[in-house]
Design a protein around this motif. Structure first.
Motif, short mmCIF file in Angstrom:
data_model
loop_
_atom_site.label_atom_id
_atom_site.label_comp_id
_atom_site.label_asym_id
_atom_site.label_seq_id
_atom_site.Cartn_x
_atom_site.Cartn_y
_atom_site.Cartn_z
N THR A 33 0.84 -1.21 0.00
CA THR A 33 0.00 0.00 0.00
C THR A 33 0.87 1.25 0.00
OG1 THR A 33 -1.47 -1.29 1.39
CG2 THR A 33 -1.98 1.05 1.20
N THR B 190 -3.59 3.57 -8.31
CA THR B 190 -3.29 3.17 -6.92
C THR B 190 -4.51 2.50 -6.30
OG1 THR B 190 -1.79 5.04 -6.77
CG2 THR B 190 -2.49 4.07 -4.69
N SER C 255 -4.90 -1.42 -5.25
CA SER C 255 -5.29 -1.74 -3.88
C SER C 255 -6.47 -2.73 -3.90
CB SER C 255 -5.64 -0.42 -3.20
OG SER C 255 -6.35 -0.62 -2.08
N SER D 299 -4.99 -6.08 -4.75
CA SER D 299 -4.30 -6.64 -3.58
C SER D 299 -5.31 -7.21 -2.58
CB SER D 299 -3.41 -5.53 -2.98
OG SER D 299 -3.47 -5.50 -1.61
N SER D 300 -6.44 -6.53 -2.38
CA SER D 300 -7.48 -7.06 -1.47
C SER D 300 -8.04 -8.37 -2.02
CB SER D 300 -8.64 -6.07 -1.33
OG SER D 300 -8.18 -4.89 -0.78
N GLU E 257 -1.13 -7.60 5.56
CA GLU E 257 -0.51 -6.68 4.61
C GLU E 257 0.52 -7.40 3.74
OE1 GLU E 257 -0.64 -3.62 3.61
OE2 GLU E 257 -1.65 -2.45 5.16
#
Ligand code: AFP
Length: 346
Positions: A21, A39, A43, A46-47, A203
């Motif tokens: 992040t 971005t 994100s 990535s989630s 993370e």
């Protein structure tokens, strides 16, 4: 004694990690033109990968192992996890508000995001590549390539994704293996970074900065398909299995490794070195060949059809396929030279 135990306590409590992040946020802040949309999209990806990783880890326990009984557009058996992973990717990408078109291995047609949620990016992805490896717990992964729509005012169309790989803005994969690792590159950056999921904090943490192809001599191919290989591939494979002895008289054939999940085979090729080959047109251009080609080139290697640079191919349809060879430049060039020689004889 006391200070030693303090030090080892600090070791366990490192606080200087770079998260995915933060890394993509600082990249955005360094760019004058950035709007923050990419971005936000990354994100969301990535989630989705964290979510898929969680489902993959619990699959056996949640009883989502096995096939659904159906086949997809590629006529392959669909696994229950394929469907779940596809739903996770589609929902999160659509809800990010940053996508216009989604192309998934699992869906026959492209998904055009509704006006209220539409953004400027097109994402081509295989939600769970290597899914025939699910039931035996072998590494599998998500692969994605991202384009920006050609014209922001115009209605998005298939032409926004039927473009050469050189026009992607970013690409990556997430491998669900002994750990979950997300590998990402941006067009023109010449940098590939790998982030390992720390499940205790939820993370992705930067663990592999600026990955470059390793030095090992490894070849990776499904040799069960040998009866279908052309003379260029046959000749190359023979040359790495039976190389001439070196000046010391030592005979050093290459090592063979083949997982059967492209994500795992490419990840190993980047970390250790060598070459991955899938001749014949099985692997899909938009969400297998292109993203991996962008990543391998940025890691200092090459990716080719055997006859041309992979990223220069223009796919004719959403699920178009290609043969591919990728890895250490010298190996890919040796294969290209064999194709050149083969074609010259025709
Ligand atoms: P599945 O998703 O059907 O397991 O296919 C995986 C894949 O697309 C790619 O990840 C592998 O590199 C390749 O196919 C393996 O193909 P073979 O089973 O023919 O070796």
């Amino acid at each position: 004694m006391a200070s030693n135990s303090k030090e080892s306590a600090r070791e366990d409590l490192r606080t200087d990690f770079v998260t995915l992040t933060n890394d993509i946020l600082s990249r955005q802040q360094r760019s004058k033109e950035a709007t923050g949309d990419l971005t936000i999209l990354l994100s969301a990806i990535s989630s989705a990968c964290k979510w898929i990783s969680n489902v993959v880890r619990k699959a056996e326990l949640m009883k989502v192992i096995g096939v659904t009984g159906g086949t997809n557009v590629q006529n392959e058996n669909v696994q229950k996890l394929d469907i779940l992973s596809n739903e996770i990717m589609c929902n999160l990408l659509r809800d990010s508000g940053k996508t216009a078109i989604l192309v998934s291995e699992e869906d026959d047609e492209a998904i055009f995001v509704e006006d209220s949620k539409r953004g400027h990016y097109c994402v081509c992805f295989d939600p769970l590549d290597g899914s025939s490896n699910i039931d035996c717990g072998v590494s599998i992964g998500t692969i994605f390539g991202i384009y920006r729509v050609k014209s922001e005012g115009a209605k998005p169309s298939i032409a926004d994704v039927l473009r050469p790989g050189t026009e992607m803005v970013a690409a990556g994969y997430c491998m669900y293996g002994s750990s979950t690792v997300l590998v990402l590159t941006f067009q023109g950056s010449n940098e590939v970074n790998g982030y390992t999921l720390d499940p205790s904090i939820g993370e992705f943490v930067l663990t592999h900065r600026n990955m470059k192809l390793g030095p090992k001599k490894i070849y990776s191919i499904n040799e069960g398909n040998a009866h279908t290989f052309d003379a260029a591939i046959k000749g190359y494979i023979d040359s790495v299995k039976f190389p001439p002895a070196g000046h010391t008289g030592k005979f050093t054939p290459y090592t063979a490794r083949y997982v059967g999940s492209m994500v795992a085979d490419v990840h190993r090729t980047i970390l250790y070195g060598g070459v991955f080959l899938y001749p014949g047109a099985k692997l899909r251009i938009l969400y297998e060949c292109f993203p991996m080609a962008l990543i391998v080139e940025a890691a200092g290697g090459k990716a080719s059809t055997g006859r041309k640079r992979m990223l220069d191919v223009v796919p004719e349809k959403l699920h178009a396929r290609s043969g591919i060879v990728l890895g250490t430049s010298a190996e890919v060039e040796a294969i290209e030279a064999r194709y050149k020689e083969l074609d010259a004889k025709k």
